[in-house]
Design an enzyme around this catalytic site. Structure first.
Site, PDB file in Angstrom:
ATOM      1  N   ILE A 149       0.822  -1.198   0.000  1.00  0.00           N
ATOM      2  CA  ILE A 149       0.000   0.000   0.000  1.00  0.00           C
ATOM      3  C   ILE A 149       0.864   1.260   0.000  1.00  0.00           C
ATOM      4  O   ILE A 149       0.558   2.236  -0.689  1.00  0.00           O
ATOM      5  CB  ILE A 149      -0.962   0.004   1.202  1.00  0.00           C
ATOM      6  CG1 ILE A 149      -1.878  -1.217   1.121  1.00  0.00           C
ATOM      7  CG2 ILE A 149      -1.789   1.283   1.224  1.00  0.00           C
ATOM      8  CD1 ILE A 149      -2.612  -1.370  -0.194  1.00  0.00           C
ATOM      9  N   TYR A 150       1.947   1.233   0.759  1.00  0.00           N
ATOM     10  CA  TYR A 150       2.866   2.385   0.738  1.00  0.00           C
ATOM     11  C   TYR A 150       3.377   2.629  -0.683  1.00  0.00           C
ATOM     12  O   TYR A 150       3.326   3.754  -1.189  1.00  0.00           O
ATOM     13  CB  TYR A 150       4.027   2.117   1.687  1.00  0.00           C
ATOM     14  CG  TYR A 150       5.150   3.132   1.602  1.00  0.00           C
ATOM     15  CD1 TYR A 150       4.932   4.458   1.961  1.00  0.00           C
ATOM     16  CD2 TYR A 150       6.431   2.765   1.180  1.00  0.00           C
ATOM     17  CE1 TYR A 150       5.953   5.394   1.895  1.00  0.00           C
ATOM     18  CE2 TYR A 150       7.453   3.693   1.113  1.00  0.00           C
ATOM     19  CZ  TYR A 150       7.213   5.000   1.462  1.00  0.00           C
ATOM     20  OH  TYR A 150       8.222   5.928   1.392  1.00  0.00           O
ATOM     21  N   ALA A 151       3.852   1.566  -1.328  1.00  0.00           N
ATOM     22  CA  ALA A 151       4.375   1.695  -2.686  1.00  0.00           C
ATOM     23  C   ALA A 151       3.291   2.147  -3.651  1.00  0.00           C
ATOM     24  O   ALA A 151       3.530   2.977  -4.542  1.00  0.00           O
ATOM     25  CB  ALA A 151       4.980   0.369  -3.139  1.00  0.00           C
ATOM     26  N   SER A 153       0.647   3.953  -2.983  1.00  0.00           N
ATOM     27  CA  SER A 153       0.317   5.364  -2.747  1.00  0.00           C
ATOM     28  C   SER A 153       1.347   6.274  -3.400  1.00  0.00           C
ATOM     29  O   SER A 153       1.008   7.354  -3.903  1.00  0.00           O
ATOM     30  CB  SER A 153       0.229   5.643  -1.250  1.00  0.00           C
ATOM     31  OG  SER A 153       1.502   5.559  -0.615  1.00  0.00           O
ATOM     32  N   LYS A 154       2.609   5.854  -3.410  1.00  0.00           N
ATOM     33  CA  LYS A 154       3.665   6.655  -4.034  1.00  0.00           C
ATOM     34  C   LYS A 154       3.680   6.494  -5.553  1.00  0.00           C
ATOM     35  O   LYS A 154       4.001   7.441  -6.288  1.00  0.00           O
ATOM     36  CB  LYS A 154       5.017   6.265  -3.434  1.00  0.00           C
ATOM     37  CG  LYS A 154       5.181   6.649  -1.969  1.00  0.00           C
ATOM     38  CD  LYS A 154       5.126   8.161  -1.774  1.00  0.00           C
ATOM     39  CE  LYS A 154       5.547   8.565  -0.371  1.00  0.00           C
ATOM     40  NZ  LYS A 154       5.574  10.041  -0.196  1.00  0.00           N
TER      41      LYS A 154
END
Length: 244
Positions: A149-151, A153-154
């Site tokens: 999810i972090y990746a 979002s970026k």
């Protein structure tokens, strides 16, 4: 002093990469709007900048709240440089990722920059100049365990960079991204061994980077020296190692 007479808003500027960016832009003459959630840390950054001869002020805001994001753009005023640095990372596998953590990362890492650009870029365009630098991560283009999810979002932010670049290019506003690799920040305190292992395994240089090295790249892209660069993603990650 190439930013003399210009105002720069740096989100998440009370620690790590954001703090280094704020200090660097101030050294280059910018009037820096330091953003963060912690007033004490914000005041500390402002004191550090002014003690070194720079100009800065702090604006507290929770970018997870759209109303606070709008208030930040209003209190920042006429901004010539926007650095979307504020963000959050919560590493979990897909089965472990909760809905709340999903929303937290997408809201801070993607929605908040979107709201700030939506409000500030048209004002830049009306004045005929401006530069926006978004902070992403090399994880946006690499499949790494627990960063889904972090990746994502970026990666969304990098796509928005390309969209915004085309929307505003002919109005004098440039939009670019810096994608750091493993960087030594306060958020990684206590995880130095893991950080070194990542640097050894995924960078050609085999070392951890420093926030100031990212700040140099951000400052370049924000400056007139990068006047013919827009829609680009500059990786600051020590290079990619060979597969064999």
């Amino acid at each position: 002093m190439e930013f003399s007479g210009r105002t720069a808003l740096v989100t998440g500027a009370t620690a790590g990469i954001g703090r280094a960016v704020a200090a660097q832009l101030a050294r280059e003459g910018a009037d820096v709007v330091v953003h963060g959630r912690d007033t004490a840390r914000g005041d500390e950054v402002v004191t550090e900048i002014t003690a070194a001869g720079g100009t800065a002020r702090f604006v507290q805001a929770d970018l997870g709240d759209p109303r606070d994001a709008q208030r930040l753009t209003e209190e920042a005023g006429d901004v010539d440089v926007l650095v979307n640095n504020a963000g959050v990372y919560k590493f979990h596998s897909t089965p472990e990722m909760t809905t709340d953590l999903f929303d937290l990362q997408m809201n801070l890492n993607t929605r908040a920059p979107y709201l700030l650009v939506r409000d500030l870029a048209p004002r830049m365009a009306a004045r005929g100049h401006g530069s926006i630098v978004n902070i992403s991560t090399v994880a946006a283009t690499l499949a790494t365990t627990g960063t889904g999810i972090y990746a994502a979002s970026k990666a969304a932010l990098e796509q928005l960079t390309r969209v915004w670049a085309t929307e505003y290019a002919r109005q004098g506003v440039r939009v670019n991204t810096v994608a750091p690799g493993p960087i030594r920040t306060p958020g990684m305190a206590g995880h130095e061994d893991m950080l070194k292992a990542i640097a050894d395994g995924m960078t050609a240089m085999g070392r951890v980077g420093e926030p100031e090295e990212v700040a140099e790249a951000v400052t370049f892209l924000a400056s007139d020296r990068a006047g013919y660069i827009t829609g680009a993603t500059l990786e600051v990650g020590g290079g990619r190692p060979a597969l064999i």
